[in-house]
Design a protein around this motif. Structure first.
Motif, PDB file in Angstrom:
ATOM      1  N   GLN A 442     129.744  71.301  46.220  1.00 52.25           N
ATOM      2  CA  GLN A 442     128.511  70.616  45.833  1.00 52.25           C
ATOM      3  C   GLN A 442     127.403  71.619  45.517  1.00 52.25           C
ATOM      4  O   GLN A 442     126.620  71.421  44.583  1.00 52.25           O
ATOM      5  CB  GLN A 442     128.075  69.655  46.933  1.00 52.25           C
ATOM      6  CG  GLN A 442     129.015  68.472  47.121  1.00 52.25           C
ATOM      7  CD  GLN A 442     128.454  67.427  48.073  1.00 52.25           C
ATOM      8  OE1 GLN A 442     127.287  67.484  48.452  1.00 52.25           O
ATOM      9  NE2 GLN A 442     129.270  66.471  48.448  1.00 52.25           N
ATOM     10  N   ASP A 447     123.684  70.970  44.315  1.00 52.78           N
ATOM     11  CA  ASP A 447     123.447  69.906  45.288  1.00 52.78           C
ATOM     12  C   ASP A 447     123.665  70.509  46.667  1.00 52.78           C
ATOM     13  O   ASP A 447     124.797  70.786  47.072  1.00 52.78           O
ATOM     14  CB  ASP A 447     124.412  68.738  45.051  1.00 52.78           C
ATOM     15  CG  ASP A 447     124.270  67.633  46.101  1.00 52.78           C
ATOM     16  OD1 ASP A 447     123.436  67.778  47.023  1.00 52.78           O
ATOM     17  OD2 ASP A 447     125.006  66.634  46.015  1.00 52.78           O
ATOM     18  N   GLU A 450     124.809  68.668  51.325  1.00 53.33           N
ATOM     19  CA  GLU A 450     125.877  68.791  52.315  1.00 53.33           C
ATOM     20  C   GLU A 450     125.701  70.043  53.165  1.00 53.33           C
ATOM     21  O   GLU A 450     126.043  70.062  54.349  1.00 53.33           O
ATOM     22  CB  GLU A 450     127.242  68.790  51.631  1.00 53.33           C
ATOM     23  CG  GLU A 450     128.414  68.495  52.550  1.00 53.33           C
ATOM     24  CD  GLU A 450     128.358  67.118  53.202  1.00 53.33           C
ATOM     25  OE1 GLU A 450     129.016  66.918  54.236  1.00 53.33           O
ATOM     26  OE2 GLU A 450     127.645  66.221  52.675  1.00 53.33           O
TER      27      GLU A 450
END
Length: 488
Positions: A442, A447, A450
């Motif tokens: 991710q 992103d 996580e």
């Protein structure tokens, strides 16, 4: 206005024989992957500033902060049991040290560019390995295992070639000192006894002052230092074994003089319990298999003892200091394992119980972390089948259980207290390879949610975190295909 960090450079007081001063190599278009508020608070750094362009530049190595004196240190070492000669900080640059509530802490940028000690390397780290080190050092801290820590990770689109093309990253790691066994080996191998003594005095005065006043070894502070480092290392490795942690590359240059877990490369927490597990794909001979770690630690300490021998003088004193390992390690490991079983007072037969438990887990390749957590819940009052169902051969568990139950008290109040202690000892969350892999995939897409979620549960691994139940489950089938090596 955010106050400028007040840097000091304690290590530079040793002089130019120990390091090379140089600037980090800037990275283009740096961005913040994650900043650790706990370590930022410890160092008195404002989290908003850390996440600002100025903070990102500072901890990527693009801007040298006022008062900082960047340097790369030289050391040598044994790698996979073979003398490798001069090594050194090939991609790490020490910025200096900052005050904290826990004493001064050194801050080092890993992946900050070429140094005189890079040899054939490029001086860089990649996003994948930087996220792994960032998360695992905090996971170990959350578990109570002595470790370096991590302040932040920054990334850059600059390509870096490993097995494939990846992108660059820098992890800012934090410790009271990054001095390694290999620093001592370096000067001993070169016959530089004056520098060896200077380094030993620096470490004793800064981190082991009790060695100056010890009356052991006829008052020799260097033998006392070897004994103290031996004891700390033994206790650390006992904790590794108790949480199922595989370091993967226990070279002498990866061993901290403070008994800290350092250099998170091809590490792994065990899934199914396999004492002979080799987590490092590069370790073809299995030198650093899980069950070999205690002996390797002793071997590394023996190398440190050889390096310190010119200062200790008497070989018998060095050997006596090293003998400490043979008492401290088994004592500490037994204490850790008894705590996992919920037993606070050692009794005759406990060693057999511990050994039988580990043999049971090994025979069935039972998930190490889930077994201990479910056993804690069983003692609390959960159905026995929640533990029994973990075993391929339930009859093996049935044969083991009476021995364990005989060791527990009969009354419910005592059992409740024991279960509460076990739940504070046996974590619900560890950094499994597949969890790190998901976060890394991710992060490559920008992103970082996580990474943040994992950081939160790993810093408090004994808590329930009901919103993250998926991170406490069994690894998926594809997790066994993940290969980790020394490449980072």
């Amino acid at each position: 206005m955010t106050p400028t960090p007040v840097w000091r450079s304690s290590f530079s007081s040793l002089g130019p024989a120990f390091f090379t001063e140089l600037q980090p190599t800037p990275l283009p278009e740096p961005y913040l992957v994650s900043a650790n508020s706990a370590v930022a608070d410890q160092l008195g750094l404002d989290l908003n500033w850390l996440a600002s362009p100025a903070g990102i530049d500072a901890f990527t190595g693009n801007v040298v902060m006022p008062g900082s004196r960047p340097l790369a240190s030289v050391y040598s070492g044994h790698q996979f049991g073979v003398w490798a000669g001069q090594l050194g900080d090939g991609r790490a640059i020490l910025l200096g040290d900052l005050p904290s509530a826990d004493g001064r802490q050194e801050v080092q940028l890993k992946g900050s560019g070429l140094t005189p000690y890079s040899r054939m390397g490029d001086g860089r780290a990649v996003l994948r390995s930087s996220i792994r080190e960032y998360l695992c050092s905090e996971a170990m801290h959350g578990l109570g295992v002595p470790t370096t820590r991590a302040l932040c990770v920054t990334g850059s689109p600059q390509p870096v070639r490993r097995e494939e093309i990846e992108t660059a990253a820098v992890v800012a790691r934090v410790a009271p000192s990054f001095v390694r066994f290999g620093h001592f080996e370096h000067f001993a191998a070169r016959g530089q006894t004056a520098e060896l003594k200077q380094l030993a005095d620096f470490v004793i005065d800064g981190y082991y002052p009790q060695c100056r006043t010890s009356d052991r070894y006829h008052g020799n502070p260097y033998a006392a230092l070897l004994e103290a480092v031996t004891a700390r290392t033994a206790a650390m490795v006992a904790q590794w074994q108790a949480v199922g942690f595989c370091h993967g590359v226990m070279n002498t240059d990866n061993m901290s003089i403070l008994g800290l877990t350092i250099d998170y490369g091809p590490f792994q927490f065990l899934d199914g319990f396999d004492p002979g597990h080799i987590c490092n794909h590069s370790d073809e001979q299995g030198r650093y298999a899980f069950n070999r770690q205690p002996n390797v630690a002793y071997w590394n300490l023996f190398c440190l003892g050889q390096a310190l021998l010119p200062l200790i003088g008497e070989q018998d004193d060095a050997l006596a200091a090293l003998e400490t390992y043979k008492t401290v390690f088994p004592h500490e490991l037994q204490a850790c394992m008894l705590a996992k079983l919920g037993l606070t007072d050692a009794r005759e037969g406990d060693r057999e119980l511990i050994e039988n438990t580990l043999q049971l887990l090994a025979k069935n390749r039972t998930d190490f972390t889930i077994f201990w957590r479910r056993l804690s819940r069983f003692v609390e009052g959960a159905a026995v089948d929640t533990v029994r169902d973990l075993f391929l051969e339930p009859k093996d568990f049935d044969a083991w259980l009476p021995q364990y139950l005989d060791r527990l008290p009969g009354d419910r109040a005592a059992m409740t207290a024991i279960a509460a202690a076990m739940l504070r000892t046996n974590p619900k969350f560890i950094l499994r390879n597949h969890l790190a892999e998901i976060a890394i995939r991710q992060a490559k897409l920008k992103d970082f949610s996580e990474v943040e979620a994992l950081l939160a549960v790993l810093q408090a691994p004994f808590d329930e975190h009901p919103a993250h139940e998926d991170k406490a489950g069994f690894p998926p089938d594809w997790a066994s295909q993940i290969e980790i090596s020394c490449s980072s």
